[in-house]
Write an enzyme that holds these catalytic residues in place. Structure first.
Site, PDB file in Angstrom:
ATOM      1  CE  LYS A  90      -2.218  -0.738   3.731  1.00 38.68           C
ATOM      2  NZ  LYS A  90      -1.614  -2.411   4.074  1.00 38.68           N
ATOM      3  CB  THR A  91       3.580   2.227   2.352  1.00 40.60           C
ATOM      4  OG1 THR A  91       2.579   2.193   3.522  1.00 40.60           O
ATOM      5  CG2 THR A  91       4.515   3.802   2.293  1.00 40.60           C
ATOM      6  CG  ASP A 122       0.433   5.072   4.313  1.00 45.01           C
ATOM      7  OD1 ASP A 122      -0.510   4.009   3.973  1.00 45.01           O
ATOM      8  OD2 ASP A 122       1.605   4.962   4.146  1.00 45.01           O
ATOM      9  CD  GLU A 123      -0.545   3.062   8.422  1.00 48.20           C
ATOM     10  OE1 GLU A 123      -1.345   2.241   8.798  1.00 48.20           O
ATOM     11  OE2 GLU A 123       0.770   2.543   8.359  1.00 48.20           O
ATOM     12  CD  GLN A 183      -1.812  -3.135   8.959  1.00 47.25           C
ATOM     13  OE1 GLN A 183      -0.727  -2.681   9.555  1.00 47.25           O
ATOM     14  NE2 GLN A 183      -1.847  -3.297   7.796  1.00 47.25           N
ATOM     15  NE  ARG A 197       3.576  -4.397  11.184  1.00 42.26           N
ATOM     16  CZ  ARG A 197       3.271  -3.885   9.771  1.00 42.26           C
ATOM     17  NH1 ARG A 197       3.787  -2.979   9.240  1.00 42.26           N
ATOM     18  NH2 ARG A 197       2.035  -4.138   9.399  1.00 42.26           N
TER      19      ARG A 197
HETATM   20  P1  ATP Z   1       1.443  -2.028   6.001  1.00 38.80           P
HETATM   21  O1  ATP Z   1       0.175  -2.477   6.023  1.00 38.80           O
HETATM   22  O2  ATP Z   1       2.374  -2.736   7.071  1.00 38.80           O
HETATM   23  O3  ATP Z   1       1.679  -0.525   6.049  1.00 38.80           O
HETATM   24  P2  ATP Z   1       1.928  -1.777   3.144  1.00 38.80           P
HETATM   25  O4  ATP Z   1       0.682  -2.627   2.288  1.00 38.80           O
HETATM   26  O5  ATP Z   1       2.032  -0.371   3.288  1.00 38.80           O
HETATM   27  O6  ATP Z   1       2.162  -2.499   4.668  1.00 38.80           O
HETATM   28  P3  ATP Z   1       4.794  -1.780   1.844  1.00 38.80           P
HETATM   29  O7  ATP Z   1       5.332  -1.380   3.262  1.00 38.80           O
HETATM   30  O8  ATP Z   1       4.560  -0.773   0.871  1.00 38.80           O
HETATM   31  O9  ATP Z   1       3.190  -2.644   2.175  1.00 38.80           O
HETATM   32  O10 ATP Z   1       5.489  -3.005   1.197  1.00 38.80           O
HETATM   33  C1  ATP Z   1       5.817  -4.080   1.987  1.00 38.80           C
HETATM   34  C2  ATP Z   1       7.235  -4.653   1.516  1.00 38.80           C
HETATM   35  O11 ATP Z   1       6.851  -5.310   0.195  1.00 38.80           O
HETATM   36  C3  ATP Z   1       8.051  -3.706   1.213  1.00 38.80           C
HETATM   37  O12 ATP Z   1       9.271  -4.174   1.571  1.00 38.80           O
HETATM   38  C4  ATP Z   1       7.925  -3.433  -0.179  1.00 38.80           C
HETATM   39  O13 ATP Z   1       9.111  -2.900  -0.811  1.00 38.80           O
HETATM   40  C5  ATP Z   1       7.739  -4.941  -0.691  1.00 38.80           C
HETATM   41  N1  ATP Z   1       6.801  -4.750  -2.101  1.00 38.80           N
HETATM   42  C6  ATP Z   1       5.718  -4.268  -2.245  1.00 38.80           C
HETATM   43  N2  ATP Z   1       5.212  -4.558  -3.420  1.00 38.80           N
HETATM   44  C7  ATP Z   1       6.389  -5.372  -4.215  1.00 38.80           C
HETATM   45  C8  ATP Z   1       6.412  -5.734  -5.481  1.00 38.80           C
HETATM   46  N3  ATP Z   1       5.714  -5.468  -6.327  1.00 38.80           N
HETATM   47  N4  ATP Z   1       7.451  -6.442  -5.652  1.00 38.80           N
HETATM   48  C9  ATP Z   1       8.521  -6.409  -4.723  1.00 38.80           C
HETATM   49  N5  ATP Z   1       8.301  -5.939  -3.566  1.00 38.80           N
HETATM   50  C10 ATP Z   1       7.342  -5.342  -3.153  1.00 38.80           C
HETATM   51 MG    MG Z   2       2.126   1.071   4.702  1.00 42.32          MG
END
Ligand code: ATP
Ligand code: MG
Length: 723
Positions: free
Chosen positions: A35-36, A220-221, A251, A609
């Site tokens: 997402k981020t 975000d969030e 979350q 995490r």
């Molecule tokens: P959270 O809900 O904990 O905030 P999130 O959904 O925001 O998580 P991110 O932090 O954006 O998730 O991504 C999680 C991990 O996965 C990061 O290390 C990111 O670089 C990696 N990642 C996300 N998408 C890809 C992709 N398409 N290919 C490779 N790595 C990825």
């Molecule tokens: Mg995130």
């Protein structure tokens, strides 16, 4: 248009979200699904492909650190500065607006930010004025009442007291507190948002200006927005500004601070037709960790429902350790960290998470004992330390005499013979005449209402502040800070404190001068629109920074933080500690289903995490908040599918009875060195066995000796006599 390198590293759902042309976009997805990452790429895409200027983008993140990280990532993607972009927390952005439009917001130009400790002090003062008995009316409750109403967007006039005395009293406290803030030009955290919301409400032309300026809003969030934040976004977006939100209902962990999961659900109704993109592939964790997280969160009802999968391996099992008390638990964590280091991991790859701040002390001690550098993230924040706040209060007073909170803090620190009686006199005058304490002091002096001695020291204090103000005017920020701190007498004052504490305080104050120096060089790390390294800018920076970072050491450190502050972050190795009934889930949540579900979401946040390796620990007995209690393992452990878990206790033979000369037998009932057994040592005297570990000739026992304290002894040489 979509062939750029921007979308190459994304899966198709992520790419769809990044390049969506929708004016309202909701990315709803579980932890670690990117997402981020999508948010950052979308900003880059808007700039590169849609030719939006960075100037026209507003992005909201959850912490200042996350904002800095986002800015950094965008710059790397675009290979261009993102300086003029507005990226920050809700509080940071609202503050920026108020600084720019203080006049329209009916604030003095040099308004001060009141942090929660200052706020509590002011609440107490107001309650004293109203002659409310603190034991019947806990000031913290009144403070929470004020903040939660502000978070709901409510002023005293909007609150219905139902003719109820309790409610009526709290509303009165709120009203008087607010009046005191207005008089002193002070703005608390919740006020930042409420005030800037009202600013737009009352100044439609200003709102229109920002609606023309911002061509895209990204959040975000989103699951942790409260009502006023939601209203703030809704107002800014209006019908014209496109908005992208990302979030995960599983979350949402700030319900206790007014966050509303419902905001995700109602978004489509309130903001208009929304495109929803779901991301289902997790890139962060091993399949085992993901299964554990899914297993736990499945016990919550009423979820929006998402499936997460990973193409990665199962990875290692989740290691479960039952310490026999919190010290043993902490020792286990330290030992496993050392193992990790030996295997070549960096310290910063490892994080220790806990439910409440009070748990950190024992863990810190274990780190210190093991010589492992650690950093507490979001805990004891530099700018929240007593000595730093004292030093800052002098600077604030130089800047702004009417800052009552600062005045109260230092008028008699270091002590200069101004007793409670004299101060009460000043407060009373301030109250009666509705003037700031500084002015009240002038009156009190004029009318000679204090004893000669108190009058003299008050006059000297005020003269010092006036003189310092004159003296430091032309100086640079760090010179100002240095001069004021020197004149304040705080350094000798803390030096005279007993023990290491005074020394640490002096070091911290010196660190503050370094912080001003750094600030001169780097500024707030924000856009070109900042005012430069003025004292005022630094004080704002300090107040906002206290929110979530501390002086960053360059050293590679193990990360320690509460589960709440771990949101959005990821670490190769995670230790989730204190996973016990009564602690996590917390005692207070036991009877309330809503709160229990929030605790479970917190467990979900914690588990997710971890990237590669997760340790879950609990202690059978724990001394916390000054008393000792027996705790059962948390229900969240039971909710993890059993095949994901492996108990360390049996496997590593830690804190189990061992034979002194190597003949280890699992759970040997009559092994000589059992936990809790009394022993005698020829040199150290009598003691109790606190722990045993290792095998064969390396087996060691930990004994707490009445006279000699705690010792680790190699069992085969220890010559311990069983009593
Ligand atoms: P959270 O809900 O904990 O905030 P999130 O959904 O925001 O998580 P991110 O932090 O954006 O998730 O991504 C999680 C991990 O996965 C990061 O290390 C990111 O670089 C990696 N990642 C996300 N998408 C890809 C992709 N398409 N290919 C490779 N790595 C990825
Ligand atoms: Mg995130």
């Amino acid at each position: 248009m979509q062939n750029s390198s921007l979308v190459q590293s994304l899966n198709s759902a992520q790419a769809q979200a990044v390049t969506s042309e929708a004016d309202r976009l909701l990315v709803l997805a579980g932890a670690g699904s990117g997402k981020t990452r999508v948010l950052v790429h979308r900003i880059a895409w808007l700039i590169q492909e849609q030719h939006l200027s960075p100037h026209s983008i507003l992005a909201v993140t959850f912490t200042n650190k996350a904002a800095a990280e986002m800015r950094h990532r965008i710059e790397r993607l675009l290979r261009a500065p993102s300086g003029s972009m507005w990226v920050g927390t809700f509080h940071g952005l609202a503050h920026r607006l108020l600084r720019m439009h203080w006049e329209e917001a009916r604030l003095p130009q040099n308004f001060q930010i009141l942090d929660s400790e200052d706020q509590l002090r002011l609440v107490k003062r107001v309650m004293r004025q109203l002659e409310l008995d603190e034991s019947r009316w806990p000031p913290k409750q009144a403070q929470a009442f004020i903040n939660s109403n502000k978070d709901e967007g409510l002023r005293p006039d909007h609150i219905d007291d139902y003719g109820d005395l309790y409610q009526k009293t709290l509303v009165t406290v709120y009203r008087q507190y607010q009046e005191a803030c207005e008089r002193g030009g002070m703005v608390d955290f919740a006020e930042l948002l409420l005030r800037s919301h009202e600013l737009w409400l009352q100044q439609p032309q200003l709102l229109a200006h920002y609606q023309r300026r911002f061509r895209h809003i990204l959040v975000d969030e989103f699951q942790d927005t409260n009502r006023i934040q939601y209203a703030w976004l809704q107002m800014l977006a209006g019908n014209t500004v496109p908005i992208t939100i990302v979030g995960d209902d599983d979350q949402s962990i700030y319900g206790w601070r007014g966050a509303r999961i419902e905001n995700i659900r109602s978004f489509g109704d309130d903001f208009g037709r929304t495109e929803v993109v779901r991301l289902e592939q997790n890139y962060r964790s091993t399949a085992t960790i993901l299964n554990a997280a899914n297993g736990v969160i499945a016990n919550n009802r009423d979820r929006l429902g998402k499936q997460l999968w990973t193409s990665g391996d199962d990875g290692e099992p989740i290691f479960l350790y039952a310490g026999f008390n919190e010290v043993d638990e902490a020792r286990f964590v330290a030992e496993r960290i050392q193992q990790g280091l030996q295997q070549g991991m960096r310290r910063s790859d490892m994080a220790i998470l806990y439910r409440s701040n009070a748990q950190s002390r024992v863990l810190e001690e274990a780190m210190l004992r093991a010589g492992i550098p650690y950093r507490i993230y979001g805990g004891h924040r530099f700018f929240e330390r007593l000595e730093i706040k004292n030093a800052l209060a002098y600077l604030r007073l130089i800047q702004h005499r009417d800052d009552d909170a600062a005045f109260e803090r230092v008028v008699n620190t270091p002590p200069r013979g101004l007793g409670e009686k004299s101060l009460e006199r000043i407060r009373l005058t301030a109250r009666e005449l509705k003037i700031p304490l500084w002015q009240a002091s002038l009156m009190v002096l004029q009318h000679r209402e204090l004893s000669t001695k108190a009058g003299k020291s008050l006059a000297e204090f005020m003269a010092m502040v006036e003189q310092l103000d004159q003296e430091v005017r032309g100086l640079g920020l760090s010179e100002q800070a240095e001069r004021v701190i020197e004149a304040s007498g705080l350094i000798p004052y803390h030096q005279n404190e007993k023990g290491d504490r005074g020394e640490a305080r002096v070091e911290n104050i010196k660190e503050l001068i370094s912080a001003t120096r750094e600030f001169e060089i780097n500024g707030a790390g924000n856009s070109g629109e900042e005012t430069g390294a003025s004292l005022a800018a630094f004080l704002d920076h300090a107040a906002l920074e206290a929110g979530d970072t501390q002086a960053e050491a360059d050293e590679d450190c193990v990360q320690m933080m509460t589960l709440h502050s771990a949101k959005g972050l990821e670490f190769p190795v995670v230790f989730m500690t204190g996973v016990e009934e009564g602690l996590f889930p917390s005692m207070q949540s036991a009877e309330d289903l809503g709160r229990m579900e929030e605790e479970r979401r917190l467990a979900y946040v914690g588990i997710t995490r971890a990237m590669k390796k997760l340790f879950i620990t609990h202690a059978e007995s724990r001394r916390i908040y000054g008393s000792e209690a027996l705790h059962a393992p948390s229900r969240f452990i039971r909710e993890i599918p059993p095949h994901c878990l492996q108990e360390v206790r049996a496997a590593a033979k830690i804190t189990r009875p061992i034979a002194p000369s190597g003949g280890y037998r699992v759970q040997e009932p009559d092994a000589p060195y059992r936990l809790g057994r009394s022993v005698r040592h020829p040199k150290f005297g009598d003691g109790v066995i606190m722990g045993c570990e290792g095998l064969g000739p390396n087996a060691r026992v930990r004994v707490n000796f009445a006279g000699a304290g705690e010792k680790w002894l190699v069992a085969q040489y220890a010559r311990l006599e069983l009593l």
